[in-house]
Design an enzyme around this catalytic site. Sequence first.
Site, PDB file in Angstrom:
ATOM      1  N   GLY A  28      39.989   4.880   5.866  1.00 30.01           N
ATOM      2  CA  GLY A  28      39.953   3.973   6.282  1.00 30.01           C
ATOM      3  C   GLY A  28      38.485   3.313   6.572  1.00 30.01           C
TER       4      GLY A  28
ATOM      5  N   GLN B 168      30.617   0.154  10.184  1.00 25.52           N
ATOM      6  CA  GLN B 168      30.228   1.386   9.395  1.00 25.52           C
ATOM      7  C   GLN B 168      29.676   1.549   8.108  1.00 25.52           C
ATOM      8  OE1 GLN B 168      34.385   2.740   9.458  1.00 25.52           O
ATOM      9  NE2 GLN B 168      33.146   5.017   9.660  1.00 25.52           N
TER      10      GLN B 168
ATOM     11  N   CYS C 109      35.344  10.682  11.097  1.00 27.02           N
ATOM     12  CA  CYS C 109      35.270   9.589  10.604  1.00 27.02           C
ATOM     13  C   CYS C 109      33.788   9.932  10.046  1.00 27.02           C
ATOM     14  CB  CYS C 109      34.132   8.811  12.685  1.00 27.02           C
ATOM     15  SG  CYS C 109      33.537   7.358  12.426  1.00 27.02           S
ATOM     16  N   LEU C 110      33.902   8.636   9.596  1.00 30.63           N
ATOM     17  CA  LEU C 110      33.017   8.635   8.063  1.00 30.63           C
ATOM     18  C   LEU C 110      31.826   8.465   8.893  1.00 30.63           C
ATOM     19  CD1 LEU C 110      35.509   6.710   5.270  1.00 30.63           C
ATOM     20  CD2 LEU C 110      35.093   9.049   5.753  1.00 30.63           C
TER      21      LEU C 110
ATOM     22  N   HIS D 140      41.434   3.763  15.667  1.00 34.93           N
ATOM     23  CA  HIS D 140      40.653   3.644  14.750  1.00 34.93           C
ATOM     24  C   HIS D 140      39.550   2.923  14.905  1.00 34.93           C
ATOM     25  CE1 HIS D 140      37.792   7.002  13.922  1.00 34.93           C
ATOM     26  NE2 HIS D 140      37.080   6.080  13.076  1.00 34.93           N
ATOM     27  N   GLU D 141      39.872   2.181  13.657  1.00 36.83           N
ATOM     28  CA  GLU D 141      39.142   0.719  12.910  1.00 36.83           C
ATOM     29  C   GLU D 141      38.856  -0.235  13.779  1.00 36.83           C
ATOM     30  OE1 GLU D 141      37.597   2.287  10.300  1.00 36.83           O
ATOM     31  OE2 GLU D 141      38.759   3.862   9.943  1.00 36.83           O
TER      32      GLU D 141
ATOM     33  N   HIS E 232      35.859   0.656  16.384  1.00 36.81           N
ATOM     34  CA  HIS E 232      35.244   0.367  15.573  1.00 36.81           C
ATOM     35  C   HIS E 232      34.492  -1.326  15.350  1.00 36.81           C
ATOM     36  CE1 HIS E 232      33.236   3.995  13.586  1.00 36.81           C
ATOM     37  NE2 HIS E 232      34.562   4.398  12.864  1.00 36.81           N
TER      38      HIS E 232
END
Length: 193
Positions: free
Chosen positions: A43, A48, A91-92, A133-134, A137
């Site tokens: 995701g 991000q 997380c990226l 999670h997204e 963000h």
Amino acid sequence: MQIIQYPHPTLRHVSKPLKRVDKELNDIVRQMFGLMYEAKGVGLAANQVDLPYRLFIINLASDPAAADQEFVFLNPVLTGRKGNAEAEEGCLSLPGVYADVKRSERVVLNAYDLAGVEVTMELEGLFARAVQHEIDHLDGILFIDRLTPTGEMTISDKLADFEAQFEGMRQRGELPDDATIARRLDELERLRT
């Protein structure tokens, strides 16, 4: 376009709802999928990639060949949270950092796709976790904000390393100051929100 890392200020920016979808936004989404696949993620939220838009993408297979697993969610809202589950997340924007996070086991997601069609999905398991999670963000919340005090202690050294690296990039003039970033985000918001 690139994936920004903690503690970049855009990661704490609360995204504004999108009011306009055009070819440029479609191009942004394609680039986001490319970056997500390259980073082996499932995701990615607009924050991000340093954009202030209320959108995120998901492909739980993390495989560009599995195009039928690609989801784009615009202006998402979660309802119907049920149950509790704890699982490891990463997380990226925090590569190499993993910790256990408690989230709702099941959720109902309301959003729009890129065609402007409203979608409602009842989700559970990894899909429900990834969506939560997204959306965090998009609200300027990182998974590290949801850790227990013990969980925070286990990653504090890694976070300090990210912060030192970020500060070094700023000192070398590789990153703009917070005020410049805020002005750019404001300009971008006016284009689409």
